[in-house]
Design a protein around this motif. Structure first.
Motif, short mmCIF file in Angstrom:
data_model
loop_
_atom_site.label_atom_id
_atom_site.label_comp_id
_atom_site.label_asym_id
_atom_site.label_seq_id
_atom_site.Cartn_x
_atom_site.Cartn_y
_atom_site.Cartn_z
N TRP A 1 0.82 -1.22 0.00
CA TRP A 1 0.00 0.00 0.00
C TRP A 1 0.85 1.26 0.00
CZ3 TRP A 1 -3.66 -2.71 3.89
CH2 TRP A 1 -4.75 -3.26 3.21
N CYS A 2 2.06 1.14 0.55
CA CYS A 2 2.95 2.31 0.55
C CYS A 2 3.66 2.46 -0.78
CB CYS A 2 3.98 2.17 1.67
SG CYS A 2 3.27 2.31 3.29
N ARG B 1 9.11 5.24 7.16
CA ARG B 1 10.09 5.63 6.13
C ARG B 1 9.41 6.47 5.04
NH1 ARG B 1 12.04 0.09 4.47
NH2 ARG B 1 12.17 1.11 2.47
N PRO B 2 10.23 7.30 4.30
CA PRO B 2 9.63 8.09 3.22
C PRO B 2 8.95 7.18 2.20
CG PRO B 2 11.93 8.68 3.57
CD PRO B 2 11.68 7.49 4.41
N MET B 3 7.82 7.64 1.67
CA MET B 3 7.02 6.82 0.77
C MET B 3 7.26 7.21 -0.69
SD MET B 3 5.20 4.95 2.74
CE MET B 3 5.09 4.86 4.50
N PRO B 4 7.21 6.25 -1.61
CA PRO B 4 7.37 6.57 -3.03
C PRO B 4 6.21 7.43 -3.56
CG PRO B 4 7.51 4.18 -2.68
CD PRO B 4 7.08 4.79 -1.39
N HIS B 5 5.04 7.29 -2.96
CA HIS B 5 3.92 8.16 -3.36
C HIS B 5 3.19 8.62 -2.10
CE1 HIS B 5 1.18 4.89 -2.56
NE2 HIS B 5 1.76 4.12 -3.46
N PRO B 6 2.46 9.75 -2.20
CA PRO B 6 1.80 10.24 -1.00
C PRO B 6 0.79 9.22 -0.46
CG PRO B 6 1.46 11.75 -2.87
CD PRO B 6 2.14 10.53 -3.40
N VAL B 7 0.79 9.03 0.85
CA VAL B 7 -0.21 8.12 1.44
C VAL B 7 -0.99 8.89 2.50
CG1 VAL B 7 1.16 6.03 1.06
CG2 VAL B 7 1.35 7.21 3.22
N GLY B 8 -2.20 8.40 2.75
CA GLY B 8 -3.12 9.11 3.66
C GLY B 8 -2.78 8.93 5.13
N GLU C 1 -7.95 3.90 -0.30
CA GLU C 1 -7.02 4.78 -1.02
C GLU C 1 -6.45 4.07 -2.25
OE1 GLU C 1 -4.23 7.33 1.34
OE2 GLU C 1 -2.75 6.13 0.26
N GLU C 2 -6.12 2.80 -2.09
CA GLU C 2 -5.57 2.02 -3.21
C GLU C 2 -6.59 1.92 -4.35
OE1 GLU C 2 -2.60 0.74 -3.45
OE2 GLU C 2 -2.72 -0.86 -4.94
N VAL C 3 -7.86 1.68 -3.98
CA VAL C 3 -8.91 1.57 -4.99
C VAL C 3 -9.07 2.90 -5.73
CG1 VAL C 3 -11.40 1.23 -5.33
CG2 VAL C 3 -10.15 -0.29 -3.81
N ALA C 4 -9.02 4.01 -4.96
CA ALA C 4 -9.17 5.34 -5.58
C ALA C 4 -8.01 5.60 -6.54
CB ALA C 4 -9.21 6.41 -4.50
N ARG C 5 -6.79 5.18 -6.13
CA ARG C 5 -5.61 5.39 -6.98
C ARG C 5 -5.76 4.58 -8.28
NH1 ARG C 5 -1.68 5.90 -3.17
NH2 ARG C 5 -1.84 3.71 -2.71
N GLU C 6 -6.25 3.37 -8.15
CA GLU C 6 -6.43 2.51 -9.32
C GLU C 6 -7.49 3.09 -10.26
OE1 GLU C 6 -4.71 0.31 -10.53
OE2 GLU C 6 -5.98 -0.82 -11.91
N LEU C 7 -8.58 3.60 -9.68
CA LEU C 7 -9.63 4.20 -10.51
C LEU C 7 -9.08 5.41 -11.28
CD1 LEU C 7 -12.84 4.09 -8.28
CD2 LEU C 7 -12.39 2.84 -10.41
N GLU C 8 -8.24 6.20 -10.59
CA GLU C 8 -7.67 7.37 -11.24
C GLU C 8 -6.76 6.94 -12.39
OE1 GLU C 8 -6.26 10.29 -8.44
OE2 GLU C 8 -4.84 10.99 -9.98
N ARG C 9 -5.96 5.87 -12.12
CA ARG C 9 -5.06 5.37 -13.17
C ARG C 9 -5.88 4.90 -14.38
NH1 ARG C 9 -3.07 1.11 -15.34
NH2 ARG C 9 -4.38 -0.33 -14.17
N LEU C 10 -6.98 4.17 -14.09
CA LEU C 10 -7.81 3.67 -15.19
C LEU C 10 -8.45 4.81 -15.96
CD1 LEU C 10 -9.57 0.60 -13.52
CD2 LEU C 10 -7.80 0.57 -15.27
N ALA C 11 -8.80 5.89 -15.26
CA ALA C 11 -9.44 7.03 -15.93
C ALA C 11 -8.45 7.76 -16.84
CB ALA C 11 -10.00 7.99 -14.89
N HIS C 12 -7.14 7.58 -16.59
CA HIS C 12 -6.14 8.30 -17.38
C HIS C 12 -5.49 7.47 -18.47
CE1 HIS C 12 -5.79 11.14 -13.80
NE2 HIS C 12 -6.37 11.77 -14.78
N THR C 13 -5.66 6.15 -18.38
CA THR C 13 -4.91 5.33 -19.34
C THR C 13 -5.85 4.56 -20.26
OG1 THR C 13 -4.78 3.61 -17.66
CG2 THR C 13 -2.83 4.96 -17.93
N ASP C 14 -5.28 4.15 -21.37
CA ASP C 14 -6.04 3.35 -22.33
C ASP C 14 -5.93 1.88 -21.94
OD1 ASP C 14 -7.24 2.63 -24.90
OD2 ASP C 14 -5.24 1.87 -25.34
N GLY C 15 -7.07 1.20 -21.91
CA GLY C 15 -7.12 -0.17 -21.40
C GLY C 15 -6.30 -1.16 -22.22
#
Ligand SMILES: Nc1nc2c(ncn2[C@@H]2O[C@H](COP(=O)(O)OP(=O)(O)OP(=O)(O)O)[C@@H](O)[C@H]2O)c(=O)[nH]1
Length: 392
Positions: free
Chosen positions: A89-90, A141-148, A213-227
């Motif tokens: 998740w991190c 530890r510092p995270m590769p992407h922002p986490v909640g 948060e993971e589900v929201a990130r995945e939805l955002e990725r899907l909204a931006h990329t071509d399947g």
């Protein structure tokens, strides 16, 4: 008010069982991190059930030894699974080796030294608290992407667990006569049980928030990329492209766009089927990225049309890109797909003044159309078209 340790321990076990059942019931079909979190909490609940059952048999007998050892193994393995989920998740590759090693070493040592009460309590709680502390360190530890904020909820819960587990280890190992038995009425046992109930609830909320948060990130990725191709879709690409165009205007730097359309793609679909057509689209997008070097914003513009935008580069670099892509496809198409892929293209440069990405796309599209009219399998730009030469 009198606290009854046995009832408190039953409440801990019920809380864990409820948390495990809740995670299994509400998360539905889940990805790897959520599955690990579910397994983690199920194993911990199982560990507590075994621990409670061990309290029903003759202390020190074989049944006690087996049940208690299995219980420790289950709790430590559950913690290891949770640690993997938190790492994922991190956004980090899971560091599963150390928690697994600690779980194995702890269980073996516990089983071997079971006859020595002070040793087994000190050993098991000591190593469990090390395992807990390692998870806390990983979460801090510092995270590769922002986490909640779920991260801090888990850190707090794990810190409390670390503190109470370590104190049980110290009390059991060094003040054994003051701390007779896990089920005996003792303030340390009462505190341990209460703290465990609180931390299980905090952990459950933390896990659900991390999963959301993971589900929201995945939805955002899907909204931006071509399947099919995995590259940006047109809408997401436009947003980035407009920012790059504004930057290029502000800093007076070049910006170059190439619009591409696969040739006779309908024929590929008709001859080899839509699945091969889809694989051809994916291969094409892979090639666009593979030969991109740097500053390469690729998108599937629609159907069998693609677009690449490069900033800080001019016409010559885009022509070179086009040549690399043709060479890559000439090799990869027949090898990976059994089909030769060709395309037509149009290159447009950002002009001074009020030029926009939309206007660049229109110019590139007009050149692409001319390339098709001239017989396909070529790329045109404003210069080559003006002098009647085209890159091929
Ligand atoms: N397999 C697959 N085919 C697609 C997809 N999107 C569009 N197509 C197909 O792409 C084809 C485009 O056909 P045309 O517009 O006639 O273009 P073309 O055959 O490449 O001909 P030219 O562009 O003139 O060289 C159609 O058959 C569409 O069904 C997709 O996502 N997957």
């Amino acid at each position: 008010m009198h606290l009854d340790v046995a009832s408190l321990l039953i409440a801990v076990t019920l809380t864990l069982l409820t948390a495990a059942a809740t995670l299994l019931a509400v998360m539905g079909k889940v990805d790897l991190p959520a599955r690990r979190a579910q397994t983690g909490i199920v194993l911990q609940a199982l560990g507590w059930v075994l621990l409670m059952t061990s309290g029903l048999v003759v202390p020190g007998a074989l049944a006690d030894r087996v049940l208690s050892t299995l219980s420790m193994a289950s709790i430590a393995a559950g913690l290891g699974c949770s640690a993997v989920a938190f790492d994922l998740w991190c956004g980090r590759p899971p560091a599963a080796r150390m928690p697994a090693l600690l779980a194995v070493v702890m269980t073996l040592g516990y089983s071997i030294g079971f006859g020595d009460y002070a040793f087994r309590v000190g050993w098991a709680n000591g190593l469990l608290s090390v395992q807990l502390a390692l998870v806390v360190i990983a979460l801090c530890r510092p995270m590769p992407h922002p986490v909640g904020r779920w991260r801090w909820l888990l850190v707090t819960s794990l810190l409390v667990q670390t503190a109470v587990t370590a104190s049980r280890g110290v009390l059991g190992a060094f003040f054994t006569e003051l701390f007779p038995n896990f089920f005996a009425p003792h303030p340390a046992n009462e505190l341990f049980a209460l703290a465990t109930i609180v931390t299980v609830v905090m952990g459950l909320v933390g896990i659900l928030l991390a999963h959301r948060e993971e589900v929201a990130r995945e939805l955002e990725r899907l909204a931006h990329t071509d399947g099919i191709t995995g590259v940006l879709n047109r809408r997401a690409w436009m947003t980035h492209a407009e920012l790059l165009a504004a930057d290029a205007h502000r800093q007076d730097k070049p910006l170059c766009l190439l619009l591409l359309d696969l040739d006779h793609f309908k024929q590929i679909n008709d001859t080899y089927g839509h699945e091969t057509g889809d694989r051809a689209l994916k291969l094409f997008a892979d090639g666009m990225q593979a030969v991109g070097l740097e500053h390469n914003l690729v998108c599937r513009y629609g159907g069998e049309e693609f677009c690449v935008l490069k900033h800080d580069v001019g016409l010559a670099a885009m022509r070179a890109y086009d040549q690399r892509l043709r060479a890559w496809l000439a090799e990869a198409g027949p090898r990976q797909l059994g089909v030769s892929l060709g395309y037509s293209g149009g290159i447009a440069l950002l002009l001074d003044g009020a030029d926009t990405v939309d206007a660049m796309l229109r110019r590139a599209d007009a050149l692409l159309y001319s390339a098709k009219m001239l017989g396909r399998n070529r790329t045109l730009d404003e210069e080559t078209l003006a002098v009647g030469v085209e890159i091929k």
